[in-house]
Design a protein around this motif. Structure first.
Motif, PDB file in Angstrom:
ATOM      1  N   PRO A 162      12.212  49.880 -41.856  1.00 41.39           N
ATOM      2  CA  PRO A 162      11.429  50.109 -43.080  1.00 41.39           C
ATOM      3  C   PRO A 162      11.263  48.812 -43.863  1.00 41.39           C
ATOM      4  O   PRO A 162      12.201  48.020 -43.983  1.00 41.39           O
ATOM      5  CB  PRO A 162      12.272  51.128 -43.860  1.00 41.39           C
ATOM      6  CG  PRO A 162      13.657  50.980 -43.323  1.00 41.39           C
ATOM      7  CD  PRO A 162      13.503  50.587 -41.884  1.00 41.39           C
ATOM      8  N   ASP A 169       9.403  54.757 -48.169  1.00 45.82           N
ATOM      9  CA  ASP A 169      10.615  54.085 -47.689  1.00 45.82           C
ATOM     10  C   ASP A 169      11.756  54.244 -48.681  1.00 45.82           C
ATOM     11  O   ASP A 169      12.912  54.485 -48.303  1.00 45.82           O
ATOM     12  CB  ASP A 169      10.335  52.595 -47.450  1.00 45.82           C
ATOM     13  CG  ASP A 169       9.432  52.359 -46.256  1.00 45.82           C
ATOM     14  OD1 ASP A 169       9.296  53.274 -45.430  1.00 45.82           O
ATOM     15  OD2 ASP A 169       8.834  51.268 -46.165  1.00 45.82           O
ATOM     16  N   SER A 376      16.976  46.685 -42.254  1.00 42.60           N
ATOM     17  CA  SER A 376      16.469  47.313 -43.473  1.00 42.60           C
ATOM     18  C   SER A 376      17.214  46.799 -44.696  1.00 42.60           C
ATOM     19  O   SER A 376      16.636  46.667 -45.779  1.00 42.60           O
ATOM     20  CB  SER A 376      16.594  48.837 -43.379  1.00 42.60           C
ATOM     21  OG  SER A 376      17.947  49.262 -43.440  1.00 42.60           O
TER      22      SER A 376
END
Length: 724
Positions: A162, A169, A376
């Motif tokens: 993401p 997200d 992420s």
């Protein structure tokens, strides 16, 4: 195109051509190597290629006349160079000797390298040309030529990590962490509030958008507090810039902290820590890195062996690594032990906060120890939080005073935890090293910009100039570094996979028994917000963070001295270390000086003297990989006869290798294979010292003599000790 001699020592000289493009310095050996591939094969860079953004310094030398000059952009060279030395940001030092090349040709290539390694503008970096061509080739509409080979393409649909550039997200992260009293806020859409914050941020439910807009005016760069993560007990990790008006300090603290307090199920008080007061600043971190780089790269090993440990310690790099780990572990105590929310305050909230917030989440949340989770985390706490990669990496070589290896320091801290808990991380130190190298490859959006707004502006202008349709996803036409298939084959990407990784739900066997990791939860009160007294396991109070050690023994003695009264932090750590570490739970590193080691693969991979044939951690990695591959093969054979077992799931493979290709780089051995490791395995694998400057050639002048007075990492002591 120029003939020259590429020297690393008298026996292994290479002859070939040196080429400078607007992307890289490329050395092409005259005789193609017939040796077996023993290192990572980059899809865009050859074994002897150097991206221009990776060049730290370009030094020309005329050994006959005793002249030398550090070249910058648009500079003149008044002598004909006989040698060229390239100092790289990935710690390589590469030396070229112009033997057969004509004087003017040698001068021309040196000036070209110096010029193109100092771009006047960010848009002159090769990535802006390369990604434009790659996008149109993927669409079948090549509009122009740039003279570089293009490999691969990507789409948003294939992107696993993401990017936190859209509300969905953040929504998923809120749900994943159970932060029910927090919400996604869009008041910064189009960066109308703060240019350094992402367009979408997470704020307490109790704070209204209108109030947040008013509060933003009192913070540095209008950076309202930024939510990072929520503990299962309800405590939150929040980062915040300083309040610019001292008269508004108490008022703003009260309102912001009240909102954070209301988000906690027990309405617990908020613990605030000022990182600027308890951690080294960016200049001190840069100075320490420069010193350790000198020790590991330029100092001859045979001269520094006797004082190796003391010189490493005196650089203060490992001391700063400990300081950040120690500070982060204290925050873990407050969130996990005291069940209180923590606010990290830094003047601009764009440097030290990135390191600390990331480490705290890495210690508390096993999700971030998976490969996709870690990526992420970097995307959320570094890229979208506005870390100044352009300035801190000094890609344009215009802001030496702003350069600082904050991200490198973070990766070193991560490696320290991996070194202590090798089964807790899905990725390997090879992955961390490759990630650090990717900072100097200007083809991806991750490390090129200093803020989300700057990224959006540059990529919007880029899309217009390359005739990319309006509304096209930026990650499609200028992807992040997480698209590893643009750099490495699926086979090479398996070197990122840790064969010892203990996935979620896996049992741990200790002394022949399966151990459970249900920890008894206790409450640890704290009677003060200030610094805490010395504690066990190397975790010390904030006020001791930067205190110089008289000796290692002085700290060890304090570990075993009688303790009159045990603090809450001491009790928490004693309880934590008294039980087996849960690889999928909270992880706290040991922090005595003896526990924090030099990251050898990163710092010493290019040093021939430090390269151990069939030695280093790669030997155990090789055997474990073979074992895991054999187990996976046997499992697949069993499934052919019995079918998949109920509830069984394959181990994660986020990069999606082709069918039939396992997760491991090294395959299971056959009975005919020799019992010893392959000859190509060294402690530097999958890198090789080939191509790096050998500091002790049998002829010639010691390199440090050439650098006297140059802006380089040599001390007067080193220069004085050199002999011809």
């Amino acid at each position: 195109m120029h003939f020259l001699k590429h020297t690393e020592n008298s026996q292994d000289d290479l002859w070939g051509k040196l080429i400078c493009t607007n992307f890289k310095v490329s050395f092409i050996p005259q005789d193609a190597s017939s040796k077996q591939k023993t290192q990572l094969s980059h899809l865009l860079l050859g074994e002897h290629d150097i991206p221009l953004t990776c060049l730290e310094q370009v030094l020309t030398v005329n050994d006959t006349k005793g002249k030398k000059k550090v070249l910058g952009s648009n500079q003149k060279l008044k002598f004909n160079p006989t040698e060229l030395l390239l100092y790289c940001k990935d710690l390589r030092v590469i030396r070229f000797c112009f033997v057969e090349a004509g004087p003017e040709s040698a001068k021309k290539v040196c000036l070209a390298i110096a010029h193109y390694s100092h771009p006047a503008d960010l848009q002159l970096l090769f990535g802006f040309e390369y990604q434009g061509r790659r996008y149109h080739e993927s669409k079948g509409t090549v509009l122009y030529n740039v003279g570089e080979q293009v490999n691969g393409s990507t789409t948003r649909g294939g992107l696993h990590t993401p990017l936190f550039d859209r509300p969905s997200d953040w929504d998923r992260e809120i749900k994943r962490t159970g932060a029910s009293e927090w919400r996604v806020c869009s008041i910064n859409e189009n960066y109308v509030i703060s240019p350094s914050l992402p367009e979408y941020i997470v704020v307490p439910v109790s704070l209204a958008d209108q109030d947040l807009k008013q509060y933003s005016a009192f913070f540095t760069d209008n950076r309202i507090p930024l939510w990072c993560w929520n503990h299962p007990n309800g405590s939150a990790l929040v980062r915040m810039a300083s309040i610019t008006d001292p008269l508004q300090q108490r008022k703003m603290d009260g309102r912001i902290f009240t909102g954070i307090k209301k988000s906690h199920p027990q309405q617990s008080e908020v613990f605030q820590i000022d990182l600027d007061k308890c951690l080294p600043n960016i200049q001190e971190i840069q100075s320490a890195f420069v010193k350790i780089r000198q020790i590991c790269v330029l100092d001859p090993f045979e001269e520094s062996e006797e004082r190796w440990l003391s010189t490493i310690e005196n650089s203060r790099w490992l001391e700063y690594v400990r300081a950040f780990l120690r500070n982060s572990a204290e925050i873990v105590f407050h969130m996990d032990g005291r069940n209180v929310s923590v606010v990290l305050q830094e003047e601009e909230d764009r440097d030290l906060s990135c390191v600390v917030s990331s480490l705290v989440q890495l210690m508390l949340d096993p999700h971030y120890r998976s490969l996709i989770g870690f990526q992420s985390l970097v995307q959320k706490e570094w890229v979208m939080a506005g870390h100044r990669f352009l300035d801190r990496c000094n890609h344009l070589k215009k802001n030496d005073n702003k350069e600082s290896p904050l991200f490198m320091l973070f990766l070193d801290c991560v490696w320290q935890m991996m070194n202590q808990y090798p089964a807790a991380f899905e990725f390997t130190e090879t992955y961390l090293t490759v990630l650090s190298d990717s900072m100097w490859i200007p083809l991806f959006s991750t490390f090129l910009f200093s803020s989300p707004k700057q990224r959006t502006q540059y990529l919007t202008d880029f899309a217009k100039s390359k005739a990319i349709p309006q509304g096209e996803d930026q990650s499609v036409y200028f992807p992040p570094v997480w698209e590893w298939s643009q750099q490495f084959s699926h086979k090479d990407q398996t070197l990122f996979n840790n064969p010892m990784y203990v996935g979620k739900g896996a049992a741990c066997v200790q002394n022949g028994e399966v151990k459970s990791f249900t920890r008894t939860k206790k409450t640890y009160s704290s009677n003060a917000r200030g610094a805490l007294p010395s504690v066990r396991n190397g975790l010390k109070g904030i006020e001791d963070t930067l205190t110089r050690r008289g000796s290692i023994m002085s700290e060890l003695r304090s570990e075993f001295s009688p303790v009159k009264e045990e603090s809450p932090t001491e009790r928490y750590l004693r309880d934590w270390f008294s039980q087996p570490a849960d690889q999928q739970g909270v992880l706290i590193p040991l922090l005595l000086p003896s526990h924090v080691a030099l990251w050898k693969l990163f710092f010493l991979r290019w040093v021939p003297e430090a390269c151990i044939s069939k030695g280093g951690s790669i030997t155990s990695y090789h055997k474990l990989s073979q074992l895991v591959d054999e187990i996976e093969f046997l499992k697949s054979q069993l499934r052919q006869y019995t079918g998949p077992s109920p509830g069984s799931t394959p181990l994660p493979s986020p990069r999606g290798p082709p069918s039939g290709q396992g997760r491991m780089y090294f395959k299971a051995s056959s009975p005919d294979d020799p019992p010893t490791p392959p000859d190509f395995l060294t402690s530097s694998f999958p890198f090789t010292p080939v191509g790096n400057l050998c500091r002790r050639s049998v002829y010639g002048t010691p390199i440090s003599k050439f650098l006297n007075g140059a802006r380089i990492w040599l001390s007067t002591e080193t220069l004085a000790n050199d002999t011809i």
